[in-house]
Design an enzyme around this catalytic site. Sequence first.
Site, PDB file in Angstrom:
ATOM      1  N   ASP A  49     -27.658  21.553  23.849  1.00 49.29           N
ATOM      2  CA  ASP A  49     -26.848  22.730  24.133  1.00 49.29           C
ATOM      3  C   ASP A  49     -26.084  22.760  25.459  1.00 49.29           C
ATOM      4  OD1 ASP A  49     -28.409  23.181  21.913  1.00 49.29           O
ATOM      5  OD2 ASP A  49     -29.108  25.147  22.524  1.00 49.29           O
ATOM      6  N   GLU A  89     -41.595  21.950  24.624  1.00 46.94           N
ATOM      7  CA  GLU A  89     -40.256  21.733  24.052  1.00 46.94           C
ATOM      8  C   GLU A  89     -39.620  20.482  24.668  1.00 46.94           C
ATOM      9  OE1 GLU A  89     -37.746  25.096  24.811  1.00 46.94           O
ATOM     10  OE2 GLU A  89     -36.213  24.451  23.390  1.00 46.94           O
TER      11      GLU A  89
HETATM   12  C1  GLC Z   1     -32.461  24.629  21.302  1.00 48.95           C
HETATM   13  C2  GLC Z   1     -32.180  23.132  21.311  1.00 48.95           C
HETATM   14  C3  GLC Z   1     -31.801  22.676  19.908  1.00 48.95           C
HETATM   15  C4  GLC Z   1     -32.904  23.056  18.936  1.00 48.95           C
HETATM   16  C5  GLC Z   1     -33.249  24.537  19.025  1.00 48.95           C
HETATM   17  C6  GLC Z   1     -34.502  24.901  18.248  1.00 48.95           C
HETATM   18  O1  GLC Z   1     -31.329  25.354  20.979  1.00 48.95           O
HETATM   19  O2  GLC Z   1     -31.183  22.825  22.225  1.00 48.95           O
HETATM   20  O3  GLC Z   1     -31.582  21.301  19.888  1.00 48.95           O
HETATM   21  O4  GLC Z   1     -32.543  22.734  17.646  1.00 48.95           O
HETATM   22  O5  GLC Z   1     -33.478  24.901  20.359  1.00 48.95           O
HETATM   23  O6  GLC Z   1     -35.586  24.134  18.676  1.00 48.95           O
END
Ligand code: GLC
Length: 431
Positions: A173, A403
């Site tokens: 992102d 994460e």
């Molecule tokens: C964030 C990450 C993305 C992922 C999402 C859900 O937006 O950047 O890559 O898919 O979270 O985990």
Amino acid sequence: MPTTNPTDTDLSAQAREILLKNDRGGYTVPTHGLYPYQWNWDSAFVALGFAAFDSDRAWTEIETLFQGQWTNGMVPHILFRVNDPGYFPGPSVWQCDPARSGAAMPTSGITQPPVAASCVRELWEQEGCRRDHPRMKALFPKLMAYSRWYRRHRDPMGNGLAMVVHNWETGRDNNPEWDEALAAVDTSRVGPYTRKDTSHVNSAMRPTKQEYDRYVALVEFGRAQGWDPAVIARENPFRVIDVGITMMLLRADRDLLVLAHALNEQEAIAELQAHIARAEAGVAFLWDESIGGFSSYDLRACKSAQILSSASFLSFYAGVGDERQRATQLLQLQRVSQDCRYLLPSLAPGSRTYDPMRYWRGPVWLVVSYMVAKGLREAGHHEWAHRIQEDSRNLIRTAGFYESFNPETGAGTGGPDFSWTAAMWLHWCGA
Ligand code: GLC
């Protein structure tokens, strides 16, 4: 009671528990609270984790993901199966109704990295490569439609490179690859909104308010076009070739080709071979000598982002790059490994915008590490593949199933009990 470090067996049990806890009945949320819906590439990787102990449930994860597929072939980045007020931007902001999209539920209006085909190939191979595998066979036309959607609407130069129209599509992102292109997005008409992510996670790890305004402006643009992919491809204020998706799409097409051969789908074979040949030749365009690697490219400004990110190393996963380019990439990997303790940071530590805490501006994300390591191993660079795998293991052993992780200290960043991190332990780096 004295606390002892969990053993790898304990960690495997914990990883399974996380997947089961985040299971919402046939689909898995990335983590409780922060991300309450089904995400596209998360689900694909999560399926690999389930496959370690429940192959039926693994296939179900992909099948439920494709319930969100639009009639035009796109698989959205989020499937809104419930309405959770704890998330922004939710279904009322996107306004993608099933009546318009053909999906089984409201969804977002953009996509994410198309890794599902590669994960389906893995599941199928684990079960012995049966030509008459009914679940692989049923998914195959859907996976083809998704690949075709990319080739039809997201290949503006006709050379196999994949365009994104929102930084959220990249899955990475707030990587600085998007900074300059995003800076050109007009935010003057963005109305008031309340973010929810910063109430779940420390805001020092999340994108800034200014960045977020731009993300929202892009959603509002797409919505105003009724999510028409042709108009968006032409006029969207953010149009960038993403080196990550380009590599993952090429890899997905190679994996689909294996499935097409197994199914003896002659038309699909010819079509995929053409896509692959075009992309193999096209990627040379993304090589940026000034950074010694493959980089994303801003189509509006006609310039390379000049950023060496973890996605640059996906060239091995895609099986591209000439001998000199590959050697240069390995030197870069060597440099990155000297600049931080744990591979593979999302951004090279020497970069101006590097931040070991902030999301995709430095932290290690195991799904990218997994793909890069897989590519390196296939290319014969076993030591590097092993190093990335070992570092990934140690991150989980030290911090748990976060994460993402700080590449210098190994501390967890973002949310805890994360599904795709648990899945990567079970599928790839767990002992
Ligand atoms: C964030 C990450 C993305 C992922 C999402 C859900 O937006 O950047 O890559 O898919 O979270 O985990």
